[in-house]
Design an enzyme around this catalytic site. Structure first.
Site, PDB file in Angstrom:
ATOM      1  CG  ASN A   1      -1.714   1.224   1.408  1.00  0.00           C
ATOM      2  OD1 ASN A   1      -1.803   2.051   0.488  1.00  0.00           O
ATOM      3  ND2 ASN A   1      -2.325   1.386   2.570  1.00  0.00           N
TER       4      ASN A   1
ATOM      5  CE  LYS B   1      -0.037   3.371   4.717  1.00  0.00           C
ATOM      6  NZ  LYS B   1      -0.051   3.523   6.160  1.00  0.00           N
TER       7      LYS B   1
ATOM      8  CG  HIS C   1      -5.752   1.689   5.251  1.00  0.00           C
ATOM      9  ND1 HIS C   1      -5.350   2.664   6.135  1.00  0.00           N
ATOM     10  CD2 HIS C   1      -4.688   0.865   5.091  1.00  0.00           C
ATOM     11  CE1 HIS C   1      -4.089   2.434   6.479  1.00  0.00           C
ATOM     12  NE2 HIS C   1      -3.669   1.347   5.867  1.00  0.00           N
TER      13      HIS C   1
ATOM     14  N   GLY D   1       2.436   2.085  10.810  1.00  0.00           N
ATOM     15  CA  GLY D   1       3.347   3.218  10.681  1.00  0.00           C
ATOM     16  C   GLY D   1       4.009   3.628  11.983  1.00  0.00           C
TER      17      GLY D   1
ATOM     18  CB  SER E   1       5.340  -1.809  12.042  1.00  0.00           C
ATOM     19  OG  SER E   1       4.888  -0.487  12.259  1.00  0.00           O
TER      20      SER E   1
HETATM   21  C1  PEP Z   1      -0.754   0.023   6.194  1.00  0.00           C
HETATM   22  O1  PEP Z   1      -0.990   1.216   6.312  1.00  0.00           O
HETATM   23  O2  PEP Z   1      -1.541  -0.714   5.558  1.00  0.00           O
HETATM   24  C2  PEP Z   1       0.453  -0.483   6.821  1.00  0.00           C
HETATM   25  C3  PEP Z   1       0.504  -1.750   7.112  1.00  0.00           C
HETATM   26  O3  PEP Z   1       1.434   0.430   7.074  1.00  0.00           O
HETATM   27  P1  PEP Z   1       2.899   0.134   7.715  1.00  0.00           P
HETATM   28  O4  PEP Z   1       3.402  -1.111   7.094  1.00  0.00           O
HETATM   29  O5  PEP Z   1       3.691   1.341   7.340  1.00  0.00           O
HETATM   30  O6  PEP Z   1       2.684   0.005   9.172  1.00  0.00           O
END
Ligand code: PEP
Length: 252
Positions: A9, A11, A96, A174, A214
């Protein structure tokens, strides 16, 4: 058969040139690998057509990050499912936590989004997950059950067999704070059991349930080795081809 999946993703990141470079690096990297998973990239909407051209020539699949619950009309700024289908998009993330939080998306809206995607042959990647306060209160299972009930449990069996579920504890997104493999497995088994109760054991066994929050090259193997964790929805670590491909290579 239940698929292992690693989906990135992106974003709201990358210029067009950077996005093209990233997808090119991923596709080239994938050529050298014997992958045990499907790899999906979900770039910003503006780059979907470009990404879709890459998908025609390689094993990568493309997903959108959002879709309107309407199929056309006066909804300035929105992108409709038939538009995604017209550039051969196979997947779309819905629910999401960032969209639930910043754009106030409701369960009712998400149910409509799931319906319209399936009407146009696009597979929803349905995100669910609790915030930290809900986990601390011990109501995380109830929260996830409610999200699934409102968003996708109205689908019939055929429709549901095209859905991917992503468990994303909001406190792990995140933040660098990953759910432990045990916490992920516990929730994934719970979700699979709910699917089994609602649909059937067979459908539950066939459903891919991804972990997100993460996830990185250092922790992916431990997370994915759980019996009910079928891969990951990856945010930050999907923005570097090397890291993303290392995660995709993390299946035993
Ligand atoms: C997400 O936003 O779908 C996500 C998993 O972000 P991150 O891997 O940066 O935590």
């Amino acid at each position: 058969m239940r698929k292992n999946i690693v989906a990135g993703n992106w974003k709201m990141n990358k210029t067009f040139q950077e996005a093209e470079e990233l997808i090119d690096q991923i596709v080239v990297g994938m050529e050298e690998m014997s992958l045990k998973c499907e790899v999906i990239a979900c770039p910003p909407a503006l780059y979907l057509e470009m990404a879709s051209d890459y998908a025609e020539e390689s094993r990568i699949k493309i997903g959108a990050q959002n879709v309107s619950e309407h199929d056309k009309g006066a909804y300035t700024g929105e992108i409709a499912a038939p538009m995604l289908a017209s550039v051969d998009i196979e997947y779309c993330i819905i629910g999401h936590s960032e969209r639930r939080k910043y754009f106030h998306e409701t369960g009712e809206q998400l149910a409509k989004k799931a319906d319209i995607l399936l009407d146009y042959g696009i597979k929803p990647i349905f995100c669910c997950g609790e915030v930290l306060e809900e986990r601390e209160k011990g109501i995380h299972f109830d929260v996830v059950r409610k999200q699934l009930t409102e968003g996708i449990f109205h689908l019939n069996k055929d429709e549901f067999s095209n859905v991917v579920v992503a468990y994303e504890p909001v406190w792990a997104i995140g933040t660098g704070k990953t759910a432990s493999p045990g916490q992920a497995q516990e929730m994934h088994a719970f979700i699979r059991n709910l699917i089994s109760e609602k649909y059937s054991k067979e459908i539950a066994e066939e459903t891919s349930i991804l972990y997100g929050g993460s996830c990185n090259p250092g922790n992916a193997k431990a997370l994915f080795s759980n019996p009910d964790v079928d891969g990951g929805l990856i945010g930050g670590a999907s923005l570097k081809a090397d890291d993303f491909l290392k995660i995709a290579a993390s299946f035993e």
